[in-house]
Motif scaffolding. Structure first.
Motif, short mmCIF file in Angstrom:
data_model
loop_
_atom_site.label_atom_id
_atom_site.label_comp_id
_atom_site.label_asym_id
_atom_site.label_seq_id
_atom_site.Cartn_x
_atom_site.Cartn_y
_atom_site.Cartn_z
N UNK A 78 -4.12 -14.29 16.94
CA UNK A 78 -3.95 -15.66 16.50
C UNK A 78 -4.59 -15.95 15.16
N UNK A 79 -5.48 -15.08 14.71
CA UNK A 79 -6.10 -15.27 13.41
C UNK A 79 -5.07 -15.30 12.28
N UNK A 80 -3.99 -14.56 12.47
CA UNK A 80 -2.99 -14.43 11.40
C UNK A 80 -2.42 -15.79 11.03
N UNK A 81 -2.11 -16.62 12.02
CA UNK A 81 -1.55 -17.94 11.74
C UNK A 81 -2.58 -18.88 11.11
N UNK A 84 -6.40 -15.74 8.62
CA UNK A 84 -7.52 -14.81 8.75
C UNK A 84 -7.00 -13.43 9.14
N UNK A 85 -7.82 -12.42 8.93
CA UNK A 85 -7.45 -11.07 9.37
C UNK A 85 -7.44 -11.01 10.89
N UNK A 86 -6.47 -10.26 11.43
CA UNK A 86 -6.38 -10.10 12.87
C UNK A 86 -7.62 -9.40 13.42
N UNK A 87 -8.10 -8.39 12.72
CA UNK A 87 -9.19 -7.56 13.23
C UNK A 87 -10.45 -7.72 12.38
#
Length: 336
Positions: A78-81, A84-87
């Motif tokens: 959910x960071x992508x939306x 932010x970086x996913x990992x």
């Protein structure tokens, strides 16, 4: 305690593609020779949440410069939306003399680039009878951009790229970024996954899929699929392919496509070999041109240690990072 933040780590890695490839190759070979210790990863999951997770990967890497430590890496898609970086990740390296933690590294770049280097090394090792000149990238995020970076080093014959992402905007943004870096590349954005899979005999899957959603019927015979995200392919696709892994015990876990194939058949006979065994053999490998080859790497912690140790050594040589004296208690403090 030496602390290396994101800036210092990237300062080392940004010009070290060949060194990273060498470090990853050496780690694979040491693993195949039994000179590593790689316990099963520990998955931290959360109640009522089947997307987010944090994973601990402890490991030991032997060889000329033994190193031990652990990577703690999160995956929050959910960071992508949120832009932010996913990992995100951190690595601790421990002293092989005392066991004390001695280096703390921000590890998102280490994690991404060892993944990419492993994929590029597999593409170069599991070679086609005719050189690969194009690659299809499914999933237009950070990992596949790093894969493309390392493919440019390991397979300089690659001059054409086909992209596909469920989010067309991400695919277009990826294309723009890639062309800005490599203006000589020919880049096409496919409108359908099927068209992307047909385009080239080298395919890399780096998505956030949690369950299989993709068959290989659209791939050409002789295609090599770099199955980095591990859960894209159906069990049937796995079972109809030549399968190369990094470690069968690790990759047949946590509902990966290979784990599902094992549950379906009751065995692992569909796994042909490991990349380390192929490298150690010293024999050229040419993939079967009549069927598909699938490379499914779990992502062994010893690879992270290999790259982290490379960063540590170069950072010390350059005087990078911050030293934190007194991080560990002295003997007197312990008994005060």
């Amino acid at each position: 305690m030496l602390i290396l933040g994101a800036g210092e780590v990237r300062a080392v890695l940004d010009t070290a593609q060949q060194d990273v490839l060498t470090a990853v190759r050496t780690a694979y070979e040491l693993h195949a020779r039994g000179l590593t210790a790689v316990p099963h990863s520990v998955f931290l999951r959360f109640p009522d949440d089947d997307r987010n997770r944090i994973i601990a990967l402890p490991a030991y890497l032997g060889g000329q410069h033994p190193v031990s430590g652990v990577k703690w890496v999160s995956s929050f898609p959910g960071n992508i939306s949120r832009g932010l970086d996913r990992a995100s990740a951190a690595i601790i390296l421990n002293s092989m003399e005392s066991g004390a933690p001695e280096v703390f590294l921000e590890a998102s770049a280490i994690s991404a680039r060892r993944t990419a280097a492993g994929a590029a090394l597999a593409a170069a090792t599991l070679s086609s009878s005719t050189p690969d000149t194009g690659v299809t990238l499914l999933g237009c995020g950070l990992i596949n951009f790093e894969v493309l970076t390392y493919l440019r080093t390991a397979l300089p014959s690659i001059d054409t790229v086909t992209l596909y992402d469920l989010d067309a905007t991400r695919a277009e943004s990826f294309a723009d970024k890639a062309l800005a870096r490599w203006p000589e590349l020919k880049i096409d954005v496919a409108q359908r996954a099927e068209d992307a899979l047909t385009a080239h005999k080298l395919v890399c899957l780096a998505t956030t899929a949690s369950t299989p959603h993709l068959g290989t019927e659209y791939c050409r015979p002789g295609t090599l699929v770099l199955h980095l995200s591990l859960r894209d392919l159906t069990a049937e696709s796995v079972l109809s392919s030549v399968n190369i892994v990094d470690d069968a015990d690790h990759v047949c876990r946590a509902a990966t496509s290979l784990h599902l194939a094992e549950q379906q058949t009751g065995h692992r006979d569909f796994i042909t070999s490991s990349i380390g065994e192929i490298l150690v053999s010293g024999k050229p490998y040419v993939r079967d041109e009549d069927t598909l080859t699938v490379f499914s790497p779990f992502g062994l912690g010893c690879l992270d240690l290999a790259v982290a140790d490379l960063v540590r050594r170069e950072a010390l040589a350059r005087g990078l990072g911050a030293s934190l004296p007194g991080f560990l208690p002295s003997g007197e403090q312990l008994f005060a």
